[in-house]
Every structure is written in C-alpha cells, then in structure tokens.
Design an enzyme around this catalytic site. Structure first.
Site, PDB file in Angstrom:
ATOM      1  CD  GLN A 691      -2.836  -0.958  -0.087  1.00  5.93           C
ATOM      2  OE1 GLN A 691      -3.524   0.012  -0.316  1.00  5.93           O
ATOM      3  NE2 GLN A 691      -2.755  -1.985  -0.924  1.00  5.93           N
ATOM      4  CG  HIS A 694      -1.730   2.344  -3.781  1.00  8.02           C
ATOM      5  ND1 HIS A 694      -2.256   2.215  -5.038  1.00  8.02           N
ATOM      6  CD2 HIS A 694      -2.045   1.203  -3.129  1.00  8.02           C
ATOM      7  CE1 HIS A 694      -2.875   1.051  -5.140  1.00  8.02           C
ATOM      8  NE2 HIS A 694      -2.759   0.411  -3.995  1.00  8.02           N
ATOM      9  CD  GLU A 760      -8.327   1.528   0.746  1.00  2.20           C
ATOM     10  OE1 GLU A 760      -8.763   1.468  -0.416  1.00  2.20           O
ATOM     11  OE2 GLU A 760      -7.218   2.032   1.031  1.00  2.20           O
ATOM     12  CG  HIS A 761      -6.795  -2.461   2.054  1.00  3.43           C
ATOM     13  ND1 HIS A 761      -6.348  -1.249   1.552  1.00  3.43           N
ATOM     14  CD2 HIS A 761      -7.525  -3.041   1.071  1.00  3.43           C
ATOM     15  CE1 HIS A 761      -6.775  -1.107   0.305  1.00  3.43           C
ATOM     16  NE2 HIS A 761      -7.491  -2.164  -0.012  1.00  3.43           N
ATOM     17  CG  ASP A 794      -5.552  -4.064  -4.148  1.00  2.00           C
ATOM     18  OD1 ASP A 794      -6.574  -3.645  -3.597  1.00  2.00           O
ATOM     19  OD2 ASP A 794      -4.440  -3.522  -4.016  1.00  2.00           O
ATOM     20  CG  HIS A 853     -51.173  13.167   5.286  1.00  2.00           C
ATOM     21  ND1 HIS A 853     -50.923  14.384   4.723  1.00  2.00           N
ATOM     22  CD2 HIS A 853     -50.089  12.382   5.048  1.00  2.00           C
ATOM     23  CE1 HIS A 853     -49.717  14.359   4.184  1.00  2.00           C
ATOM     24  NE2 HIS A 853     -49.183  13.133   4.371  1.00  2.00           N
TER      25      HIS A 853
END
Length: 869
Positions: A691, A694, A760-761, A794, A853
């Site tokens: 990661q 990235h 996230e992971h 992934d 109503h």
C-alpha cells in the site's frame, strides 16, 4: 541583447535596485580594488546576470586576465591598462571597455584601435556618448559597445537617459538612482520607462511585440507588452503582459502556470522585446503545452520527461531504477561513454551520444541539476581566456594509447580510499510503544497525513465543473489537453463496440483478467440473495414488500495517475454488469498520445460498457454528472480518485440539478496490519509496502502485539530491504515518512486501536486469525491469516477493492452489488386491512395537523362502511 542600461552596483550602498532586480535588466557593473574582491563577487554565480568589473584600480594586467578568466563578461579599464593588455593575445577585444574622460583620450583610443586592429571590437565609455562619436570611431551602435557615463548622480535625468538610449548608446546608471516602484521617490527614475524607451512600438496597436523564452532560449510564445505591463513585470518579478482585449495580463493568475521573471532584453534592432522566464506549472500555452510553437524537442524534451519521472515514475520504469540506484547510473554512464568512444560511423556516434546524454542527464536530474545549470557552467567556461593544457589523466590516457602507464607509488605512499557512503537513509516507520506513550500522543499518531483544505480544493474544482457543464465536449477536451497533455484528441469519448486494436493484450494478461472477472462476478452474484424481494403481512390485510432494481446509468471513474488500474475497472464494472445496469460509462485519463490502457478497454468490453470517457479529474466527473452531446449522463458515479476527484463527486452530488449520487468519499490508500510473534517478518513488510507504493500520501500502520526488540527489528529490516528493491522506492519513502508502528500488549488493545483508525484494508497476521474477526468493528475489507495478502483482494479473490478510506469505514461500506441497486418498497392493503389500520393513521395525521392525510383515510373508511351497511 540586454536592456539599454548598465547598472553600477555598490554593495555598501544598498538603497535602490537589488542584485536580483538588476538581473532583470541583464547586466551589472561592480567596481573592485583587488583581484580577490572581484573573484569573490564573480563566484556567486549569478543566474542570467552578466557581471562587468570596473578594474581601473587594479594595476596588474595579469590580475585583469584572471578576472576575465573567473567569469567577468567585460572589464572596464583605462587607456594605459588597455595598452598593457595588448600584450595579452588571449584576451578578446569585445571583453574590454576603455574609459575616456576627455576628447584627447578618445583620440588616443582611436589611435590604439588603429594600431591594434584586432582590438576593433573594444568598447568605449565616455561622458558624451553620441551618435556622432560612434560614427567617428566607426562603431556599430546596435552592438552596444558605446557607453555613456555620468560625472555625478545629480546630472542624471530621465529625459537625458532616454535621449542617450534613443541615440543607441548604453547608459551607466547607479542602482540607487533606479526603482521598480510605480511612484518613484524624489530623484529616482523608473527603470521600466527606460527599457520601454528603447522598444519599437507596433504601428497597428501601439504595443511592443514581445517574445517569451525559457532560460535555454526556447521560444514559449509571442505576446504584447506596454509601458504599464513592463513596469508590473519588474515590480512583481513575474511574467506580466498586455492583452489586447483584457488589459494587463498576469500570466498564470487563473491557471496557476505562473512565470518567474529572469531577464528582459531585445532582439538585435529593438523591434522585439524578449522576456526570459522560468515557466512554472504545465507550460506557457493555453492548451497546457510548454510552448505555443509546439512541444519541446531534444534535450529539453528529455529533461521534462526525466523531471516528471522523478516526481512520479510509473511502476517498473527503468528511469525510476536509475534514480533509485546511483551505482547503476554510474555504471551506465561509463558503459555508454566507452561505446561512444568506440563508435565509428556518423549514425553510430549519434546513437551512442544520445544514450550517453540520456544517462548523464538522468544523473543530473536525480541530483537536482538542470540543463540550465549545465549551460550556465558552459557559458562561464566559455568566458575563460586562459585554458589548461587539457591532457587526459593517466589511466584514461593509457587506455586510449596516449601515454604509458604511470609508475605505481610505493605502498606506503598510497592513501587509503574513503569508505563508501550510503546516500540513502534507512527506510522505516515511526515506532510508538503505547505502554509508555501518553494517550493523546497515541491518538495524534493515528491521524492520517493532512490533505489540502477542502475550501482550497473546492475552489479549484468548482470552475472546472462549471466549464464542462456549460461547454460540454469542448470543456472536457480543454482540460484533457491541459492536464493530460493529450492534445491530439478530437473527441472526449470512445463508444462501444471497441475496436480490437485497442484491446491488444498478451495471452497471460487476458487470462488473468478473465479469471479475476469470473471470481468477482461469482462473489457479487451471490450477493443477490440479500437483495431478493421481501414480502410480508404486518397485520391482517396489510402486506408490505421490497424489491430491487438496477440503477439504470452508472459512471465508473478509473484513476490514472501513478499506475494503470484495470483492477478498478473490474471492481466497478463487474458488479454493475451483474446488477443489470443498462448503461455503463467508464472514465479514465488518457495517455499523452490520446490512447488508453488496452487492459481497461478490454475490461470495458467484457462488462458491456457503453463508452469510455477519455478524461480524468473533475472534468470527467462533471461530464458524467451532467452529460455532454457525446457523453451519456449517469445517475450514480462510483470509483476512487484523488482529492480533486473526491471534491468533484461531492459537489455534483450536492447539486440537485445534476440528479446524481456517489458511492462514498475517498482518500489516499491505506493498510493496517496486526501482527503477533508468529507472523513472518517478510510477509508483514510486503503487506505494508504493497500500500505504501500507491502514493506519498498513502499511510500504512503496523500494530505489533508484544514483540520484543529483535522481532521488531526483523520486520523493520525487511521493510528497508524490500523497499530498496522497488522501482517506486521514492514514493514508498514518502509514504513511510508518515507511517507508524504501534507496539501494544495484547490483541484486545490492538483491535481497539484498529477500530479507532477504521482502516481501508485490515490484515490479520496472528494466530487463530478467524476468531479475531469477531472483534472487527470498523474496516473496509479484512484479510485473514498469513496466506491472504491484500493483493488478492485488489485483483482476483472476488471481494471488491473499492473501499472507504480516511476513516470513512466507520460510516460507509465498500462497493458491493447493492451499490448498483436501488430498493423500492410497496404496500398493498385490502379493505379490511385499511379499516383495521384507519384509526391509527387518522390519529397520527391529526396530531401532525395534516388534515388531507387524515381525510384520505376517512373518506375510504366511510365508503367501506357504506358497502357494509
């Protein structure tokens, strides 16, 4: 040619123009009284500033030669000094300017030139520099060899200077006398007005034709200037010009592509101003190119490519390897130099020289050295008037057969070689031991890397969205040309069926994509069970149901940036296909040549996409949100992206006229690994780095459960070693700089930290990892056990990798089949059912004061009673 001024500068009298400001005018005259003083000043290596030295107080002709040799563009000397220098044949006459304070000295100068015709290009500085004097001496005023000096500062007036300039001579003016301010104080003169006095006005518009170049002399564009714009350029130190439609044009004020002013000069006959600038941003041209006259070529083009690679090298890039491995670069330079020496034909020499220049410039760029720096050194070397013999050194002379090998020195005289220095510092994460760290400090370490303020991002994104909304395809193309440099594109979209030539893949890549699509499809198809129709009777005669329908039109954003991401195309396209979305639109930034990754085109073909928008960033989001003549409007936009993409998604989602929703906010990628004593250090390091590569804004977290120093060091050693082997090592280094290792006492503390971070992971490299899943409260996706790297998620396992980041896992789910569905509920009541529920509804409607109503029920109840009676 320089501006028609020579500014004399006295470091002891700081008032007036600074050296930086004088540089805009191109040249400075400095009076010295010793060789050392001159050398000290010259060795400051001024950028694009020609330094003239007043050497009239230096008696030694040898010292004057040394001043020229150190880098003085010219020396100002007396007539007696010029006679002595006549013996120095190495001194070119165009580097000398002779002072003459009387008519008799002017005559003596004329005689000296007549006796030494090789000195005909020498300059002359007098107190009465006129055209008549130039004619008498046979001087070409356009060569700027005639200078007018002034007896005292009080005698210098703006009108007098302009008269001298108009006659073609160069005025020598003290820095204290000049200013760049709009309103000169008493006695000061606007330098800009003197520069403008030399310029030739265009008869058609009353402005000055202006050529803009970079430091290498490459033409960037043609513009117009005015007295006001020249003054503003000098005052601000930036590129400021005169637009014939909009008035003063501060280059880059709206686009951010600003210019740092370096120097202002003229062409040979002053018909055209020349602005030399350092262009910042994408380029000078409104199309986002470096130059209005076409792309950079040759070494300039190579430099731009290398600088871009240094900032953001593609995965596997050979250039990135050279940046990260200095020894490889050194070896290639020696190899290519040797091959150039052995080349024979014209073609071979050109080929090998090109290779050598590539590797040499790669080494330069890696160390922050530019072509401009190199050329500045070449220019300084060209000013030398005394040169070394230049023989090759021993080993190289021997290798070329020029000299025998030198006798080796006795062993006792041999100096020890200095130890090799590792220029790369250790790549590691910050370590925090929670037991000995205050709680507030631990919380601070859990924070993500700071992002640009939302207001700043929105301010940049909003005008792009508005432009695309109003101008459609033209707006999209404008920004694709500008940001992606894909200036050859004439259409912002390609439609299905996609040509086969756009999907040329190796059999291995095609098989990998097919297997991944199959697994992703199976997992998302299995999610249909949770979305099946629901039907139940809540009370007698009252039946409620829920059923799902696919969102008809979806837009899928596939980032470009630092890596090609066909995996994201699969993760978004496959569930859209499984859900049954009728229109699937992909958007992804094209390459500079206008093409797009064949892997992405192949995935688009496999999932039945209608089209691919050839754009990235806010312009792609806007195109899908509002639609254009050639791009289909969508109902929902999904997919990850940078801060600009996220801001654009949130802006269009909040615009009710767009009628579009989004999947989730997104930030930089991140991973959190929980590891205990049984975890394999190499596995842990590889997961962290997967990661970290990235982007430099990515963050990785390790939570180590009760690891001792040796066990922690084993992981840290693996991180350092594996990171150095990666082609994206520079990116990894940036990511690790704000990444953290937390050392905790047990699994409960580990999971409490993890849930607070909401990664996230989440990777669980611990014993009995499956049982730990029960402790997971916040995470995008969980990877269980040592044989489950995040990479499988992934790409190919089947789970979706489009996940909430930046802590949004506390509120959002990752993309799943439900992301492409909407759920519709229904109610179906019998008469008895309505009658049984009527009193409840009427009561609540009455409480809320909504009589209509209530009446909608009571009217029906009355009808039921009528039938019953």
């Amino acid at each position: 040619m320089a501006a028609p001024l020579l500014v004399s500068f006295d470091p002891a009298a700081p008032a007036g123009l600074s050296l930086q400001q004088i540089a805009y005018l191109g040249r400075v005259l400095v009076k010295v009284n010793s060789l050392k003083q001159a050398e000290d000043f010259l060795r400051q290596n001024f950028r694009s500033l020609d330094v003239y030295i007043d050497a009239t107080d230096i008696p030694s002709s040898g010292d004057i030669v040394d001043i020229l040799n150190t880098g003085a563009a010219k020396v100002f000397i007396t007539l007696d000094q010029s006679t002595a220098l006549s013996q120095e044949q190495s001194v070119p006459s165009d580097r000398l300017v002779v002072y003459a304070s009387s008519n008799s000295q002017v005559d003596a100068f004329q005689e000296w030139v007549a006796e030494n015709p090789e000195r005909k290009d020498a300059g002359l500085c007098t107190e009465s520099a006129t055209k008549a004097l130039a004619d008498k001496l046979g001087m070409n005023l356009e060569a700027q060899n005639l200078y007018q000096n002034y007896r005292d500062s009080a005698s210098i007036t703006e009108d007098g200077l302009k008269q001298t300039i108009n006659e073609g001579a160069v005025s020598v003016v003290p820095a204290q006398k000049l200013t760049f301010e709009r309103n000169p104080s008493d006695g000061q003169i606007s330098a800009a007005s003197l520069v403008a006095a030399r310029a030739v006005v265009d008869q058609g518009n009353g402005l000055y034709a202006t050529l803009v170049t970079d430091e290498r002399g490459v033409s960037l564009g043609f513009v117009w200037s005015s007295d006001e714009s020249i003054a503003e350029a000098f005052r601000t130190g930036t590129g400021v010009y005169q637009s014939r439609k909009r008035g003063l044009w501060y280059k880059g004020q709206s686009s951010g592509d600003v210019q740092e002013l370096i120097r202002v000069g003229f062409d040979c006959d002053s018909d055209c101003l020349v602005f030399i600038v350092n262009q910042i941003g994408r380029g000078f041209c409104h199309l986002g190119r470096a130059s209005c006259f076409g792309p950079y070529n040759g070494l300039s083009r190579l430099q731009k490519t290398l600088q871009a690679r240094k900032d953001d090298a593609p995965a596997g890039s050979y250039t990135a390897r050279l940046f990260n491995d200095p020894k490889l670069a050194q070896a290639k330079i020696m190899e290519e130099a040797d091959e150039l020496c052995r080349a024979n034909t014209k073609e071979e020499i050109a080929f090998e020289a090109a290779d050598l220049l590539y590797f040499a410039l790669t080494r330069c760029v890696a160390n922050g050295v530019s072509l401009e720096d190199i050329e500045r050194n070449l220019d300084l070397k060209s000013l030398k008037v005394k040169r070394r013999k230049g023989d090759a050194k021993g080993p190289w002379a021997e290798k070329a057969g020029l000299a025998p090998a030198a006798e080796p020195k006795p062993a006792e005289e041999k100096k020890p070689e200095p130890p090799a220095v590792d220029v790369n510092t250790r790549l590691e994460m910050t370590r925090v031991v929670t037991a000995s760290t205050p709680e507030n400090v631990v919380r601070d370490h859990l924070k993500r890397p700071s992002q640009k303020s939302n207001e700043a991002i929105v301010g940049l994104v909003r005008p792009i969205i508005q432009d695309v909304r109003e101008n459609g395809d033209v707006g999209v193309l404008k920004y694709t040309h500008k940001f992606e440099k894909a200036t050859s594109l004439t259409s912002p979209v390609i439609h299905a069926p996609f040509p086969a030539e756009l999907m040329k893949l190796s059999p291995e890549t095609q098989e990998a994509i097919d297997v991944s699509i199959s697994n992703i499809s199976k997992f998302h198809a299995a999610q249909k069970g949770s979305n099946d129709a629901l039907k139940m009777e809540t009370m007698p005669g009252v039946v409620c149901s829920r059923f799902s329908r696919a969102i008809e039109r979806v837009g899928l954003y596939i980032p470009g940036g630092t890596a090609v991401l066909p995996s994201t195309a699969m993760m978004l396209g496959v569930p859209a296909m499984v859900a049954g979305c009728k229109t699937i639109v992909l958007a992804s930034p094209p390459r500079a040549d206008g093409s797009i990754s064949p892997e992405i085109v192949y995935v688009a073909h496999k999932v039945g996409a209608e089209s691919i928008v050839l754009a990235g960033g806010a312009q792609a989001v806007a195109a899908m949100a509002y639609g254009t003549p050639s791009i289909s409007k969508v109902d929902k936009i999904l997919g990850p992206g940078n801060q600009f993409v996220t801001a654009a998604k949130m802006l269009v989602a909040n615009d009710t006229s767009a009628g579009v929703s989004i999947d989730m906010p997104a930030g930089p990628s991140e991973v959190l690994v929980v590891a205990d004593k049984d975890a394999n250090p190499a596995f842990v390091a590889s997961d962290l780095l997967s990661q970290a590569e990235h982007g430099v804004d990515s963050q990785v977290i390790l939570i180590a459960i009760d690891l001792n120093e040796a066990q922690l060091k084993a992981i840290e050693d693996e991180v350092d070693a594996q990171a150095r082997a990666l082609p994206r090592m520079d990116i990894v280094k940036g990511s690790l700089a704000h990444s953290v290792t937390f050392v905790v006492k047990d699994i409960n503390e580990a999971m409490a930290l993890s849930n607070e971070y909401a990664p996230e992971h989440l990777i669980l490299q611990v014993q009995d990892a499956e049982s730990v899943v029960d402790l997971v409260q916040n995470a995008g996706s969980v990877f269980i056990g040592q044989w489950t790297p995040e990479s499988v998620g992934d790409y190919s396992a089947g789970v979706n990798h489009s996940l909430p980041t930046y802590g949004y896992a506390k509120q959002y789910s990752g993309v799943n089949l439900g992301s492409f569905l909407k759920h519709i509920t229904s109610s179906n009541l019998t008469a008895d059912g309505l009658y049984g529920l009527s009193r409840t509804v009427e009561q609540l409607a009455g409480v809320e004061g909504l009589e209509a109503h209530k009446r909608a029920v009571s009217i029906r109840v009355a009808e039921i009673k009528r039938y019953q009676s």
